[in-house]
Each structure stands twice: as structure tokens, then as C-alpha cells.
Design an enzyme around this catalytic site. Structure first.
Site, mmCIF file in Angstrom:
data_model
loop_
_atom_site.group_PDB
_atom_site.id
_atom_site.type_symbol
_atom_site.label_atom_id
_atom_site.label_comp_id
_atom_site.label_asym_id
_atom_site.label_seq_id
_atom_site.Cartn_x
_atom_site.Cartn_y
_atom_site.Cartn_z
ATOM 1 N N GLU A 125 1.108 -1.279 -0.081
ATOM 2 C CA GLU A 125 -0.149 -0.175 -0.098
ATOM 3 C C GLU A 125 0.982 1.228 -0.045
ATOM 4 O O GLU A 125 0.730 2.189 -0.613
ATOM 5 C CB GLU A 125 -0.944 -0.015 1.141
ATOM 6 C CG GLU A 125 -1.668 1.298 1.389
ATOM 7 C CD GLU A 125 -2.373 1.542 2.648
ATOM 8 O OE1 GLU A 125 -2.429 2.697 3.465
ATOM 9 O OE2 GLU A 125 -2.746 0.440 3.324
ATOM 10 N N SER A 218 0.480 -9.542 7.192
ATOM 11 C CA SER A 218 -0.454 -8.591 7.338
ATOM 12 C C SER A 218 -0.094 -7.511 8.284
ATOM 13 O O SER A 218 0.126 -7.896 9.403
ATOM 14 C CB SER A 218 -1.907 -9.103 7.772
ATOM 15 O OG SER A 218 -2.794 -7.891 8.042
#
Length: 691
Positions: A125, A218
Site C-alpha cells: 500500500e 498482514s
């Protein structure tokens, strides 16, 4: 043993959306694959693979016509271009929060800010946001990396949507201290992420052990583990229930469960069932989940307070303490603005009262309406205005209102907990070209009209701005007058003190402060200015002040006269040097024979030029021994003549000359010379006569 699930955990809106898009495309058949892992959860990736949705890491592995699903973490602008050039079918599952962060980063760079992304350097991201921010952007993950940031005047801060809030605030504080300047902080932390972290932290304080479920790759799950570790001594980060064992929870009576945004409900259920069997408690996962949401009852018609957590082209998604989020279509948010306008003005984190419209279990979201809630409650606390009365209020601009012709008619504002209207002509005293700049701002205004029955409230800034302008002008004028008076008093005091230090006849150096038609004003001491009149500028006639000096020049002057009562000082520049005429005139002494040129005639004589600066007068009686009444009878202009200096008055600047006496003197000298030779001749002849 008591097991409790955090109020907010599991799939967030962005992940739900991405998975739903992928599954929908997989069900349509044809070649379809995600570009990189759709989300950071290996188990979910496997489930997608079983549904025929592959995962390709290289864009060149896709063939023309194949569907490519962009993952929730987003990609850079160059990927979109390559997808188009390779003729691929795009399915964009980028999380709307991530897309918003990308857009803010790009806009900040275009507006001249230095984009700084706070987040994990290697996170996909963050990499995608940096691509949109441009090559001149920077990523900061920890305090030590602040030293790489250059010194500029304007910084824009964009945050990884899953970054820990406390860590971000600490980095921002250190950054502002090390790199002072103007800061535009775009708080792009996902609201769902913040809620998940806050709920997990609250639960961690109540339990003996915390289980954090989610992919080891994650970021938001790792952050969850870090958050709960601050308040709980036992924290286990797992991907599946298979990683759990009884020994982990020895001595524990209370266990908490939370999960990252990419964790499916199935994995949460499996972990819960494992811990349920530790003491064989007969309580299902659904019952435990229901227990964690105890006290939240929903039904059609209930008005609840909710928080905006996401928005898309159709409406906004809100959280209100229930296991499912609510959805408010734009047409149920406002009737006075378009969906595009609402998308621009509604912000993540906005609080809203909404009425539950539908709550069936078949939908993923609870249908809600802001308009219907407002109709019931918004006006109950609004007090009417008496005739001619106005009321001060702080209003927040919600959006720009336009008519069917797309012309701006005013602003929609939040005022006294209701939505009001500010006409375009009441926004400023001047003409406004861009009304969008006011959206989101809080403004001071006056309520000038209230009609409770028509649900109409009108506000204005016009009179307030006019009063403020008058007060500002008056304050500015008073300040200016005070400043001028203080400066004048300071100058007068300085001039008074300087008056006591100067003396007539002294030569000083001063600074030209003004060039006037009649002379130069020269400051010879602090606050003390004297005048060099045009007559005192130069020995040369016809010199103007601007020919001598300009403002700011330093000049040497003599103090000629001091009037202490009137505080006036007369100065002279020419008095600092000797008269050039006198210098040249000293070479012409009385009795000297000189040569000059006739330059002009007077009634009583001729003016003869002796040198560059010196002229003398030959009176008509000193021109010739013949009787003449005018000098031109004997002389011509330009004629060179020899003269004798009869008198020299340097103070009066007069030199008297005589052509006649010079001629007579020459004749006398010739006669004397002749007579001297004759005596010699006579002696010689006498000798001869004697012989």
C-alpha cells in the site's frame, strides 16, 4: 474460562468489497487472476484459488482479454497505463481508503507540498501511495529516518491506512520538531482500523491472554498484536486455530480474541471453537458473537448515532455499534446536493444521526436514512427569532448548492444542529469566484431568518464582515497614527539632542534625505535635518539640486546658520571648498602684463576673458588715448589684447585692466631701451670728434 471477541474485528469494508468483487468475477467464468495477493491472508488466497481465481505477480503473465483484479492495497499510475496498453479487462478492487490516500498524495505534490508517507516502506500500500506522490516523496517508518527529509517550507503528511495511530502521532511530533514549516496532515488512517485497534486495546486490559488472528504478512494484524501487547502479558499472533494449544492458556481465566482486517469470519470462528472446547463450554460462536454485541438492538424506525467509515459512488457506510455496518444512500443523506457533491463534502469520521429503514439478515449492510432522522429531531431545539432579531452562530459549510443551470446559489451549512442556507451574496462582501474553498470550514455568521414550519433557516456573514472591516480599518488607522506620532516624537527628541552638539562653521558629513526644487535636505545627525539652498549648492551658476546629489548620497556640508528656537539649520556645500574663481584670479597681480580676449561690451567698457573662469574689465577710458564714447569704436569681439592689471579685488570678484597703460608702458620701455643705446653712441662720437 470466559472468552470474549473484540467489538470490532475481522473483515473491514475494503476487504469485504475486494473479496466480493473477486468472487463475483470468478463466478462469471473466463480467465481471471489477481495482480499479487488480493489481501494479506494465505487462507483467503487459497479459497479464491479454489474458485478459479489465480494470483500472478508479473503483469506480463496476463494475456490480452484476461481479467486482472487489482488488490486492495492499490498500485501506481503506471500499472493502469500498462493494463490499458496490454488490452486487459480491469477489475479495480483497490480499497477506497487507499485510493483516497493515493489521490491526496498526488494532489499534495501538485500543490507544491513535499509528500511524506508515514508507514512501512516495504508494504505494498505504501509503495502504491509513493508512486502517486511522485519521485520527490519520502517514506518514514521510524524516527531515525527523519534525518533523510530535506528542509522545505511545506510538507504534506499521508498515512498508511493500517498504521498504528499512537505511533503515527509520535513520528509526526518528532518530524515537526526536526523539520519546522507548514504542515498539511491528511489523516488517511482507516476509521475501521482505528476502531479495531481501540476495541482490541480495551479488551486487552480485561483479559489474561489475547489471540490476534490474521496473516503473518498482514501489517494491520501485526499492529494489532503490538497494540494489545502494551496491556496484556500474553499475546499470540496466529493465522489459524491449528497454531493454538492448551498450554498457551495455562492459568488464564479470561481470553480475548481480535482479528485483522483481512481475516475471514471462518478463521475467527475456528479459533473461538478451539477455546470453547478448552473447558467444553456449550456456547456456539454465533452466541458468543451475539453476547459481545449485547445491548445493541435494532429495528426499523430506530434513530442511532453512527460514524462514517467509508463512501463510494452510491452512498456512505457507517458503524453504529452493531455487528453489521449501516449504509446510507446519497439520496437518503440529502435532497439538496448531488452524489458527486456529497462525495466531496462528506468526510470519513463524520458523525451522523440516522434512522434504520431495513434490517433483514439477507443484506450485508443495514439500510439507513439521515434525512428521515433529521425530519424527526433536527428542529426540536431550534429557537425561533423575534421580529427584527438576529442571532450569532458558528456554522460549518457542508457543500455548495447550485441550481439546474449549475450556477452557485449559496452554501449548505450546519447551524444549531440543523442544515441551513447561506445565500451566495451573503458569503463575502466581495464577489466570490470559488465557493468550494469554504467546504468544511467553520465560519462566524448571523442567523437572520428561521421558519420552523418550512424547515428553513438562513444565515449571513455580510453584516458581520462589514463591522469587522470597519473595526479593522479603524484599528489600522489608529495604529498608523500612533506609529507616526511615536516616530515624530522620537525624531524631535533626537533633533533636540543633536542641536546641542553642533556649531556654526563646522564641516560635517550628512545624508541626503530629500531632493527638492529649492535645495537638498540633509540629515547631519539622527533626527536633525538641515537645508542646503540652491544658492549654497555650488560655486557654478545654474546648478540644480538633482545635478548635485540624489537621495541616499553622503555629502559634506558646512553649518552656516543655526536657529535653535525654530530648530532650523542652514547648510552650505560650496562653503566646504574655496571659490574656484579666486584660485585662478590669484595669478593675476597688480602691474602684471596679461593677454586676454574681448568677449562682450558694456556701455562703459569691455569685458576681457583672462582664463577659463576669470574675466576683467577694461574701462572705456583705458582702451586708447583717442577720444571714444563706446568700446566697440576701438575693439572687436574675439580680439586678443595686451593689458596691464590695474587692481584686483578678490572678495568683490573684480579685476581692473588697461590696454592704454599697457601700450604706454610698452612705449616707455622702448624709449628707455633706445635712450640707453644712445648714451653709448654719444660717447663713441665724442672720442672721434676729439681726434
Amino acid at each position: 474460562m470466559q472468552v470474549k471477541i473484540a467489538e470490532y474485528c475481522g473483515f473491514c469494508y475494503g476487504v469485504k468489497r475486494a473479496v466480493a468483487l473477486a468472487l463475483a468475477e470468478g463466478g462469471k467464468g473466463g480467465k481471471v487472476a489477481t495482480f499479487g495477493p488480493l489481501i494479506h491472508n494465505p487462507q483467503m488466497i487459497e479459497e479464491l484459488k479454489e474458485q478459479g481465481i489465480g494470483c500472478k505477480e508479473n503483469l506480463d503473465d496476463f494475456v490480452a482479454g484476461e481479467k486482472i483484479i487489482l488488490r486492495s492495497h492499490g498500485v501506481g499510475p503506471e500499472i493502469y497505463d500498462k493494463i490499458k496498453n496490454n488490452q486487459l479487462v480491469l477489475v479495480d478492487a483497490t480499497c477506497p481508503n487507499v485510493r483516497m490516500a493515493q489521490e491526496k498524495a498526488q494532489q499534495a505534490s501538485l500543490n507544491g507540498y513535499l509528500p511524506i508517507i508515514i508507514g512501512e516502506k516495504d508494504h505494498p500500500e505504501v509503495k502504491s501511495i509513493k508512486k502517486w506522490a511522485g519521485e520527490n516523496s519520502f517514506v518514514v517508518e521510524k524516527k531515525s529516518e527523519i534525518s533523510t527529509i530535506p528542509f522545505v517550507s511545506k510538507y504534506a503528511i499521508i498515512i498508511q491506512t493500517t498504521f498504528e495511530k499512537d505511533k503515527f502521532e509520535k513520528i509526526l511530533s518528532d518530524l515537526k520538531e526536526a523539520r519546522p514549516g507548514e504542515y498539511l496532515v491528511e489523516n488517511t488512517i482507516c476509521n475501521a482500523t482505528a476502531q479495531r485497534q481501540e476495541a482490541a486495546a480495551a479488551l486487552a486490559k480485561e483479559v489474561d491472554a489475547m489471540v490476534v488472528i490474521g496473516g503473518h504478512n498482514s501489517a494491520n494484524t501485526r499492529h494489532l498484536a503490538e497494540v494489545v501487547a502494551k496491556d496484556c502479558r500474553k499475546v499470540y499472533h496466529i493465522e489459524t486455530a491449528a497454531e493454538l494449544n492448551r498450554e498457551m492458556f495455562t492459568g488464564c481465566t479470561k481470553i480475548g480474541i481480535t482479528a485483522g482486517a483481512s481475516t475471514p469470519d471462518r478463521l475467527i470462528k475456528e479459533a473461538f471453537l478451539f477455546m470453547e472446547n478448552l473447558e467444553n463450554k456449550d456456547l456456539s460462536f454465533e452466541q458468543m458473537l451475539e453476547e459481545s454485541m449485547k445491548g445493541v438492538n435494532i429495528y426499523p424506525g430506530k434513530v442511532v448515532e453512527a460514524e462514517v467509515i467509508q463512501k463510494d459512488k452510491d452512498g456512505v457506510y457507517v458503524a453504529f455499534g452493531y455487528m453489521r455496518e449501516g449504509f446510507i444512500p446519497y439520496y437518503e443523506w440529502s435532497t439538496e446536493a448531488t452524489a458527486e457533491e456529497l462525495m466531496e463534502t462528506i468526510q470519513i469520521g463524520d458523525r451522523v444521526e440516522a434512522k434504520i429503514v431495513l434490517s433483514t439478515t439477507k443484506e450485508d449492510f443495514i439500510r439507513m436514512s439521515k434525512i428521515r432522522a433529521e425530519r424527526e429531531a433536527s428542529w426540536k431545539d431550534v429557537q425561533p427569532l423575534a421580529e427584527g432579531e438576529k442571532r450569532l452562530a458558528t456554522v460549518k459549510v457542508l457543500r455548495v448548492i447550485k441550481n439546474k443551470m449549475k450556477n452557485v446559489v449559496g452554501l449548505s451549512v450546519a447551524v444549531e444542529n440543523v442544515e441551513g442556507f447561506m445565500p451566495a451574496s451573503h458569503v463575502e462582501l466581495r464577489r466570490v469566484e470559488d465557493f468550494d474553498q469554504y467546504v468544511g470550514q467553520e465560519l462566524e455568521a448571523e442567523i437572520i431568518e428561521i421558519d420552523v414550519e418550512k424547515r428553513r433557516i438562513v444565515v449571513s456573514r455580510r453584516e458581520l464582515l462589514r463591522t469587522q472591516r470597519e473595526e479593522k480599518n479603524r484599528a489600522w488607522k489608529e495604529e498608523k497614527e500612533a506609529r507616526i506620532a511615536a516616530a515624530r516624537e522620537a525624531r524631535e527628541a533626537a533633533a533636540e539632542a543633536a542641536m546641542e552638539t553642533i556649531e556654526e562653521g563646522s564641516i560635517v558629513t550628512g545624508k541626503v534625505v530629500k531632493v527638492a526644487e529649492f535645495g537638498l535636505f540633509v540629515e547631519i545627525a539622527k533626527g536633525l535635518v538641515g537645508l542646503v539652498h540652491t544658492t549654497e549648492l555650488s560655486w557654478e551658476h545654474g546648478k540644480k539640486p538633482e545635478d548635485i546629489a540624489k537621495e541616499g548620497d553622503e555629502v559634506q556640508v558646512m553649518i552656516k546658520k543655526i536657529d535653535r528656537e525654530e530648530h532650523r539649520v542652514g547648510l552650505s556645500m560650496k562653503a566646504t571648498e574655496e571659490d574656484p574663481w579666486k584660485v585662478e584670479a590669484r595669478q593675476f597681480n597688480i602691474g602684471d602684463i596679461v593677454t586676454g580676449t574681448v568677449v562682450r561690451f558694456l556701455a562703459f567698457g569691455a569685458i576681457v576673458k583672462l582664463s577659463e573662469k576669470v574675466e576683467g574689465l577694461v574701462h572705456v577710458s583705458e582702451i586708447t588715448d583717442a577720444h571714444i564714447t563706446k568700446p566697440e569704436e576701438a575693439l572687436k569681439i574675439g580680439q586678443e589684447v595686451k593689458m596691464v592689471v590695474l587692481k584686483s579685488d578678490l572678495d568683490a570678484k573684480k579685476i581692473g585692466l588697461s590696454i592704454l597703460k599697457a601700450k604706454q608702458q610698452a612705449e616707455q620701455e622702448g624709449y628707455e631701451n633706445f635712450m640707453g643705446n644712445k648714451e653709448t653712441l654719444t660717447a663713441d662720437l665724442s672720442d672721434k670728434f676729439e681726434k
